[in-house]
Write a protein that holds these residues in place. Structure first.
Motif, PDB file in Angstrom:
ATOM      1  N   ASP A  61       0.859  -1.181   0.000  1.00 14.32           N
ATOM      2  CA  ASP A  61       0.000   0.000   0.000  1.00 14.32           C
ATOM      3  C   ASP A  61       0.901   1.238   0.000  1.00 14.32           C
ATOM      4  OD1 ASP A  61      -1.663   2.168   0.772  1.00 14.32           O
ATOM      5  OD2 ASP A  61      -2.999   0.788   1.832  1.00 14.32           O
ATOM      6  N   ILE A  62       0.633   2.154  -0.896  1.00 13.65           N
ATOM      7  CA  ILE A  62       1.468   3.358  -1.014  1.00 13.65           C
ATOM      8  C   ILE A  62       1.421   4.198   0.273  1.00 13.65           C
ATOM      9  CG2 ILE A  62      -0.345   4.812  -2.067  1.00 13.65           C
ATOM     10  CD1 ILE A  62       3.286   4.774  -3.298  1.00 13.65           C
ATOM     11  N   ALA A  65      -1.455   9.439  -7.210  1.00 15.13           N
ATOM     12  CA  ALA A  65      -2.111   9.392  -8.528  1.00 15.13           C
ATOM     13  C   ALA A  65      -3.353  10.270  -8.406  1.00 15.13           C
ATOM     14  CB  ALA A  65      -2.477   7.955  -8.885  1.00 15.13           C
ATOM     15  N   ASN A 123      -6.222  13.515  -8.966  1.00 14.26           N
ATOM     16  CA  ASN A 123      -7.144  14.070  -9.962  1.00 14.26           C
ATOM     17  C   ASN A 123      -6.793  15.553 -10.119  1.00 14.26           C
ATOM     18  OD1 ASN A 123      -8.751  15.466  -7.770  1.00 14.26           O
ATOM     19  ND2 ASN A 123      -9.142  13.320  -7.256  1.00 14.26           N
ATOM     20  N   GLY A 125     -10.988   7.809  -5.775  1.00  9.34           N
ATOM     21  CA  GLY A 125     -10.809   6.379  -5.512  1.00  9.34           C
ATOM     22  C   GLY A 125      -9.332   6.048  -5.461  1.00  9.34           C
ATOM     23  N   GLY A 126      -9.006   4.770  -5.452  1.00  7.19           N
ATOM     24  CA  GLY A 126      -7.641   4.284  -5.618  1.00  7.19           C
ATOM     25  C   GLY A 126      -6.626   4.965  -4.712  1.00  7.19           C
ATOM     26  N   VAL A 127      -5.490   5.297  -5.308  1.00  8.57           N
ATOM     27  CA  VAL A 127      -4.380   5.893  -4.560  1.00  8.57           C
ATOM     28  C   VAL A 127      -4.801   7.217  -3.915  1.00  8.57           C
ATOM     29  CG1 VAL A 127      -2.106   6.954  -4.844  1.00  8.57           C
ATOM     30  CG2 VAL A 127      -2.601   4.760  -5.944  1.00  8.57           C
ATOM     31  N   ALA A 157       1.622   2.928  -9.677  1.00  5.96           N
ATOM     32  CA  ALA A 157       1.575   2.812 -11.142  1.00  5.96           C
ATOM     33  C   ALA A 157       0.571   3.836 -11.678  1.00  5.96           C
ATOM     34  CB  ALA A 157       1.175   1.398 -11.538  1.00  5.96           C
ATOM     35  N   SER A 160      -1.824   6.238 -13.554  1.00  3.63           N
ATOM     36  CA  SER A 160      -2.746   6.122 -14.697  1.00  3.63           C
ATOM     37  C   SER A 160      -3.245   4.707 -14.988  1.00  3.63           C
ATOM     38  CB  SER A 160      -2.143   6.701 -15.999  1.00  3.63           C
ATOM     39  OG  SER A 160      -2.172   8.101 -15.990  1.00  3.63           O
ATOM     40  N   THR A 161      -2.792   3.688 -14.219  1.00  4.07           N
ATOM     41  CA  THR A 161      -3.162   2.308 -14.589  1.00  4.07           C
ATOM     42  C   THR A 161      -4.425   1.809 -13.890  1.00  4.07           C
ATOM     43  OG1 THR A 161      -1.811   1.272 -12.857  1.00  4.07           O
ATOM     44  CG2 THR A 161      -0.734   1.710 -14.984  1.00  4.07           C
ATOM     45  N   GLY A 162      -5.081   2.679 -13.113  1.00  2.00           N
ATOM     46  CA  GLY A 162      -6.326   2.285 -12.455  1.00  2.00           C
ATOM     47  C   GLY A 162      -7.502   2.940 -13.159  1.00  2.00           C
ATOM     48  N   ALA A 163      -8.102   3.900 -12.490  1.00  5.55           N
ATOM     49  CA  ALA A 163      -9.273   4.591 -13.047  1.00  5.55           C
ATOM     50  C   ALA A 163      -8.987   5.237 -14.402  1.00  5.55           C
ATOM     51  CB  ALA A 163      -9.746   5.656 -12.059  1.00  5.55           C
ATOM     52  N   PHE A 164      -7.743   5.603 -14.659  1.00  7.21           N
ATOM     53  CA  PHE A 164      -7.419   6.294 -15.913  1.00  7.21           C
ATOM     54  C   PHE A 164      -7.129   5.347 -17.074  1.00  7.21           C
ATOM     55  CE2 PHE A 164      -6.074  10.705 -14.017  1.00  7.21           C
ATOM     56  CZ  PHE A 164      -7.401  10.943 -13.683  1.00  7.21           C
ATOM     57  N   PHE A 222      -0.258  -2.810  -6.065  1.00  7.78           N
ATOM     58  CA  PHE A 222      -1.317  -3.378  -5.251  1.00  7.78           C
ATOM     59  C   PHE A 222      -1.346  -4.900  -5.339  1.00  7.78           C
ATOM     60  CE2 PHE A 222      -5.512  -1.336  -3.721  1.00  7.78           C
ATOM     61  CZ  PHE A 222      -4.919  -1.096  -2.498  1.00  7.78           C
TER      62      PHE A 222
HETATM   63  N1  AR6 Z   1      -1.382   1.570  -2.965  1.00  5.48           N
HETATM   64  C1  AR6 Z   1      -0.703   1.221  -4.090  1.00  5.48           C
HETATM   65  N2  AR6 Z   1      -1.307   1.088  -5.288  1.00  5.48           N
HETATM   66  C2  AR6 Z   1      -2.642   1.313  -5.342  1.00  5.48           C
HETATM   67  C3  AR6 Z   1      -3.398   1.694  -4.211  1.00  5.48           C
HETATM   68  C4  AR6 Z   1      -2.706   1.815  -2.977  1.00  5.48           C
HETATM   69  N3  AR6 Z   1      -3.334   2.161  -1.838  1.00  5.48           N
HETATM   70  N4  AR6 Z   1      -4.700   1.852  -4.609  1.00  5.48           N
HETATM   71  C5  AR6 Z   1      -4.746   1.594  -5.924  1.00  5.48           C
HETATM   72  N5  AR6 Z   1      -3.514   1.256  -6.381  1.00  5.48           N
HETATM   73  P1  AR6 Z   1      -5.611   4.853  -9.483  1.00  5.48           P
HETATM   74  P2  AR6 Z   1      -5.095   6.549 -11.853  1.00  5.48           P
HETATM   75  C6  AR6 Z   1      -3.067   0.951  -7.757  1.00  5.48           C
HETATM   76  O1  AR6 Z   1      -6.993   4.589  -9.957  1.00  5.48           O
HETATM   77  O2  AR6 Z   1      -5.335   5.435 -12.816  1.00  5.48           O
HETATM   78  C7  AR6 Z   1      -8.693   8.412  -8.582  1.00  5.48           C
HETATM   79  O3  AR6 Z   1     -10.038   8.243  -8.352  1.00  5.48           O
HETATM   80  C8  AR6 Z   1      -4.128   0.549  -8.749  1.00  5.48           C
HETATM   81  O4  AR6 Z   1      -4.311  -0.865  -8.729  1.00  5.48           O
HETATM   82  O5  AR6 Z   1      -5.398   5.215  -8.068  1.00  5.48           O
HETATM   83  O6  AR6 Z   1      -3.928   7.469 -12.085  1.00  5.48           O
HETATM   84  C9  AR6 Z   1      -8.256   9.859  -8.667  1.00  5.48           C
HETATM   85  O7  AR6 Z   1      -9.150  10.682  -7.985  1.00  5.48           O
HETATM   86  C10 AR6 Z   1      -3.525   1.029 -10.068  1.00  5.48           C
HETATM   87  O8  AR6 Z   1      -2.604   0.058 -10.589  1.00  5.48           O
HETATM   88  O9  AR6 Z   1      -4.915   6.063 -10.336  1.00  5.48           O
HETATM   89  C11 AR6 Z   1      -8.221  10.165 -10.143  1.00  5.48           C
HETATM   90  O10 AR6 Z   1      -9.448  10.681 -10.599  1.00  5.48           O
HETATM   91  C12 AR6 Z   1      -2.693   2.255  -9.683  1.00  5.48           C
HETATM   92  O11 AR6 Z   1      -2.551   2.177  -8.264  1.00  5.48           O
HETATM   93  C13 AR6 Z   1      -7.984   8.832 -10.774  1.00  5.48           C
HETATM   94  O12 AR6 Z   1      -8.377   7.854  -9.846  1.00  5.48           O
HETATM   95  C14 AR6 Z   1      -3.319   3.598 -10.046  1.00  5.48           C
HETATM   96  O13 AR6 Z   1      -4.724   3.559  -9.836  1.00  5.48           O
HETATM   97  C15 AR6 Z   1      -6.520   8.581 -11.078  1.00  5.48           C
HETATM   98  O14 AR6 Z   1      -6.423   7.390 -11.815  1.00  5.48           O
END
Ligand code: AR6
Length: 174
Positions: A14-15, A27, A29, A36-38, A119, A121-125, A159
Motif C-alpha cells: 500500500d502506497i 495518482a 485528480n 478512488g484508488g491511490v 503505477a 494512470s493504470t487504475g481509473a485512468f 497493489f
Molecule cells: N497503494 C498502491 N497502489 C494502489 C493503491 C494503494 N493504496 N490503490 C490503488 N492502487 P488509481 P489513476 C493501484 O486509480 O489510474 C482516482 O479516483 C491501482 O491498482 O489510483 O492514475 C483519482 O481521484 C492502479 O494500478 O490512479 C483520479 O481521478 C494504480 O494504483 C484517478 O483515480 C493507479 O490507480 C486517477 O487514476
C-alpha cells in the motif's frame, strides 16, 4: 537493481504504508481532491489538512506535479501527479513521461532522497499496465541521467503481485 547511484526496487503493498520513504507520489485528480484508488487512500491517511493544502494548488494539468506536506502519512512529503486518462489526454505516453520526470525534478529540488511511486494512470485512468510500465521505466531512466543529485532510492509500489511481476519484467528487460 541499481541505476547509477540510485537503487530501484519494487514491492507489493500500500502506497500509504511506506514509512521509510521521504515522499510518496499520489495518482491525483486535477482538483487534487480525494477520489478512488491511490488518491482516496492518501487523503484518508493524510487527513483533512491535506485538502486545505491542496486547494490553492489546484487545478493541475496532465503531466504536472506539485508537492505538499505528508500530514498524517508517515512521509514528510506527497508529490501529486495528474496522469493522463488513456485515450483521452494525448499524447498519453508523453504526458505520463512528464509525470515521472516532473516528480523526480521536484524531489531533487526538495532534497528528497527516497521516493515511492504507484503505477500512475493504470487504475481509473485506464492505461494498459505493461505499456505504462514501459513508459515509467524509460522516463525514470532518462530523468535520472539528467539530475545533479539523483535520489538514493525509488520504490515502485503495486497493489498486486501480478502487477509487480509485470513491472519487474519490464525493468529487467531494459
Ligand atoms: N497503494 C498502491 N497502489 C494502489 C493503491 C494503494 N493504496 N490503490 C490503488 N492502487 P488509481 P489513476 C493501484 O486509480 O489510474 C482516482 O479516483 C491501482 O491498482 O489510483 O492514475 C483519482 O481521484 C492502479 O494500478 O490512479 C483520479 O481521478 C494504480 O494504483 C484517478 O483515480 C493507479 O490507480 C486517477 O487514476
Amino acid at each position: 537493481m541499481e541505476r547509477g547511484s540510485t537503487k530501484l526496487e519494487t514491492v507489493t503493498g500500500d502506497i500509504t504504508a511506506q514509512s521509510d520513504l521521504d515522499a510518496v507520489v499520489n495518482a491525483a485528480n486535477a482538483q487534487l481532491m480525494p477520489g478512488g484508488g491511490v488518491a482516496g487512500a492518501i487523503h484518508r491517511a493524510a487527513g483533512r489538512e491535506l485538502i486545505d493544502a491542496c486547494r490553492p494548488l489546484a487545478p493541475i494539468s496532465p503531466g504536472e506535479a506539485v508537492v505538499t506536506d505528508g500530514f498524517g502519512l508517515p512521509n514528510r512529503w506527497i508529490i501529486h501527479c495528474l496522469g493522463p486518462r488513456y485515450g483521452i489526454d494525448e499524447p498519453s505516453d508523453a504526458l505520463l513521461t512528464d509525470c515521472y520526470r516532473n516528480a523526480l525534478r521536484l524531489a531533487e529540488r526538495h532534497g528528497m532522497r527516497a521516493i515511492g511511486f504507484p503505477a500512475l494512470s493504470t487504475g481509473a485512468f485506464g492505461y494498459p499496465f505493461e505499456e505504462a510500465a514501459r513508459v515509467a521505466v524509460d522516463a525514470v531512466d532518462d530523468t535520472l541521467e539528467t539530475l545533479q543529485s539523483p535520489p538514493e532510492l525509488i520504490r515502485f509500489v503495486f497493489f498486486s503481485d501480478a502487477d509487480r511481476q509485470a513491472f519487474d519484467a519490464v525493468l529487467n528487460a531494459v
